[in-house]
Design a protein around this motif. Structure first.
Motif, PDB file in Angstrom:
ATOM      1  N   ALA A 194      94.395 -47.896 -42.978  1.00  0.00           N
ATOM      2  CA  ALA A 194      94.240 -48.595 -44.253  1.00  0.00           C
ATOM      3  C   ALA A 194      93.899 -50.063 -44.032  1.00  0.00           C
ATOM      4  O   ALA A 194      93.019 -50.623 -44.690  1.00  0.00           O
ATOM      5  CB  ALA A 194      95.517 -48.459 -45.081  1.00  0.00           C
ATOM      6  N   ARG A 223      99.994 -39.662 -49.505  1.00  0.00           N
ATOM      7  CA  ARG A 223     100.377 -39.829 -50.910  1.00  0.00           C
ATOM      8  C   ARG A 223     101.236 -41.078 -51.095  1.00  0.00           C
ATOM      9  O   ARG A 223     101.060 -41.834 -52.056  1.00  0.00           O
ATOM     10  CB  ARG A 223     101.120 -38.588 -51.406  1.00  0.00           C
ATOM     11  CG  ARG A 223     100.246 -37.326 -51.474  1.00  0.00           C
ATOM     12  CD  ARG A 223     100.924 -36.244 -52.302  1.00  0.00           C
ATOM     13  NE  ARG A 223     102.238 -35.906 -51.753  1.00  0.00           N
ATOM     14  CZ  ARG A 223     102.442 -34.960 -50.842  1.00  0.00           C
ATOM     15  NH1 ARG A 223     101.411 -34.276 -50.354  1.00  0.00           N
ATOM     16  NH2 ARG A 223     103.661 -34.696 -50.414  1.00  0.00           N
ATOM     17  N   GLY A 226      99.140 -44.152 -50.899  1.00  0.00           N
ATOM     18  CA  GLY A 226      97.961 -44.163 -51.747  1.00  0.00           C
ATOM     19  C   GLY A 226      96.692 -44.352 -50.945  1.00  0.00           C
ATOM     20  O   GLY A 226      95.742 -44.996 -51.388  1.00  0.00           O
ATOM     21  N   PHE A 227      96.667 -43.765 -49.747  1.00  0.00           N
ATOM     22  CA  PHE A 227      95.526 -43.921 -48.843  1.00  0.00           C
ATOM     23  C   PHE A 227      94.304 -43.257 -49.456  1.00  0.00           C
ATOM     24  O   PHE A 227      94.340 -42.085 -49.833  1.00  0.00           O
ATOM     25  CB  PHE A 227      95.851 -43.300 -47.486  1.00  0.00           C
ATOM     26  CG  PHE A 227      94.793 -43.523 -46.437  1.00  0.00           C
ATOM     27  CD1 PHE A 227      94.719 -44.731 -45.770  1.00  0.00           C
ATOM     28  CD2 PHE A 227      93.877 -42.532 -46.122  1.00  0.00           C
ATOM     29  CE1 PHE A 227      93.745 -44.949 -44.799  1.00  0.00           C
ATOM     30  CE2 PHE A 227      92.910 -42.735 -45.156  1.00  0.00           C
ATOM     31  CZ  PHE A 227      92.848 -43.953 -44.496  1.00  0.00           C
ATOM     32  N   THR A 228      93.209 -44.004 -49.547  1.00  0.00           N
ATOM     33  CA  THR A 228      92.020 -43.493 -50.228  1.00  0.00           C
ATOM     34  C   THR A 228      90.872 -43.146 -49.283  1.00  0.00           C
ATOM     35  O   THR A 228      89.837 -42.645 -49.733  1.00  0.00           O
ATOM     36  CB  THR A 228      91.517 -44.516 -51.254  1.00  0.00           C
ATOM     37  OG1 THR A 228      91.238 -45.761 -50.593  1.00  0.00           O
ATOM     38  CG2 THR A 228      92.555 -44.747 -52.345  1.00  0.00           C
ATOM     39  N   GLY A 229      91.025 -43.422 -47.984  1.00  0.00           N
ATOM     40  CA  GLY A 229      89.970 -43.082 -47.039  1.00  0.00           C
ATOM     41  C   GLY A 229      89.960 -41.597 -46.733  1.00  0.00           C
ATOM     42  O   GLY A 229      90.884 -40.854 -47.094  1.00  0.00           O
TER      43      GLY A 229
END
Length: 399
Positions: A194, A223, A226-229
């Motif tokens: 991140a 989760r 909130g990792f979006t990669g």
């Protein structure tokens, strides 16, 4: 600028013979055979099945083709790791680059237009020498094949990992199940990825212990942060050793976290289960549970003739055939795992023989999926972005 290309007489899976017009890197037209006007450049693909080009989602190009050099006996995962680490002390950048190129060329000739390879943090005074070789190779083959690189390590120092990512590696990898503290290893990987703005591709649960928790830990950490990669979990062998209800629960958690899973049948069938001489487990993840949960499932060839696997030919159709035989997938499901499923996990746009798709295609001699998986004919033509990048023809003489 790539010139338009007209493909004549190719059969699409489960469908009739078609002509396709490729232009601007895309499939512009698909029409019944013989109905498209003549083009400046045409290829006759009669007798060939036209598939989306495979993608190899999990390779080890830096290790490839070392089996005969290392002298490792047939062994399990810990012994293979030890044999490789001992040999890796003496590999140099030039050696890695030469072997990686040979393995990559074989993958391309067999149909892969995209490859994700792991790059070890190597022992010795120059631990990033293998990564440098792969970064250079990535640039040299740009235009023929897309190469993604994931930094592979077990508890390497954080400054070294940051340096590797700053050099141009695409993803952060790791092996939590080989760490003394898998939970801490997963937490560190998610946090560092991140911070560095890269994706994750972890070797997870590469064992037959149903209590192994890498995938579940990864899903929870993704989760929680909130990792979006993009997140990929390779192997996930322990999932196949769980009771069906538990495997379904873990698969659902992975799906909810958006994790793509890569199953690696050839290497895991070789490495796993050696301690069970009777009723030997198959050493595969629970592919059906993952599909039922809606997980993006890909399949890869993993190791090619190195201490982790003395065989393998860098052929996605070999991988797909093993998923049919050992994973009990249908031919269509298995081919999807090495084509559309693999491209999805790699974050690539959809490709295939239909209008609007990226013109990354594999034409292989045969008329059906079962035939091309059964024969794995080397008679193949590979197209990337509308341009032919490899063609193999076979001359067979019977006397």
């Amino acid at each position: 600028m790539i010139s338009p290309l007209l493909l004549r007489g190719a059969r699409v899976p489960g469908g009739p013979v078609r002509d396709l017009l490729l232009e601007g890197g895309l499939v512009r037209r698909v029409a019944p055979a013989g109905t498209l006007p003549a083009g400046p450049a045409e290829l006759d693909l009669s007798g060939h099945l036209l598939l989306p080009a495979p993608a190899e989602p999990h390779a080890h190009l830096d290790k490839a083709l070392t089996w005969d050099l290392v002298g490792a006996p047939p062994c399990d995962l810990p012994s293979a790791v030890a044999a490789w680490r001992a040999y890796a002390e003496k590999v140099d950048e030039r050696d890695v680059g030469a072997r990686a190129r040979r393995a990559l060329e074989q993958l391309v000739a067999n149909g892969a237009t995209a490859v994700r390879t792991h790059a070890d943090i190597l022992p010795g005074d120059d631990p990033l020498r293998g990564l440098r070789a792969l970064l250079r190779l990535r640039e040299e083959v740009r235009g023929r094949v897309t190469v993604q690189i994931s930094v592979l390590h077990v508890d390497a120092p954080e400054p070294l990992l940051r340096e590797a990512l700053a050099m141009g590696a695409d993803l952060l990898g790791g092996c939590p199940h080989l760490s003394p503290d898998p939970a801490a290893a997963v937490e560190r990987a998610v946090t560092l990825a991140a911070e560095c703005g890269v994706g994750l591709d972890l070797h997870t649960d590469e064992n037959l212990d149903p209590a192994s928790q890498d995938l579940r830990l990864l899903a929870a950490a993704v989760r929680r942060h909130g990792f979006t990669g993009p997140v990929t979990a390779g192997h996930c062998v322990s999932l196949g050793a769980m009771e069906p209800e538990e495997a379904a629960r873990v698969a659902k958690e992975a799906a909810q976290a958006g994790i793509g899973v890569v199953t690696l049948p050839l290497t895991n069938l070789y490495l796993q289960g050696r301690e069970h001489p009777s009723s030997t487990p198959r050493g595969l993840t629970a592919v059906r549970a993952l599909l039922d949960a809606g997980v993006r499932l890909a399949a890869g060839g993993d190791n090619v003739r190195d201490p982790f696997n003395p065989v393998g030919r860098g052929d996605p159709l070999e991988t797909a055939a093993l998923l049919v035989a050992a994973g009990h997938l249908t031919p269509s499901e298995a081919v999807h795992a090495v084509t559309a499923g693999a491209r999805s996990v790699l974050g690539l746009p959809a490709a295939g023989p239909y209008e609007g798709a990226v013109a990354d295609l594999l034409a292989v001699r045969g008329t059906s999926l079962s035939e091309v998986l059964g024969t794995a004919s080397p008679d193949r033509l590979v197209i990337r972005a509308g341009r032919v990048v490899s063609r193999t023809t076979v001359l067979r003489e019977l006397f």
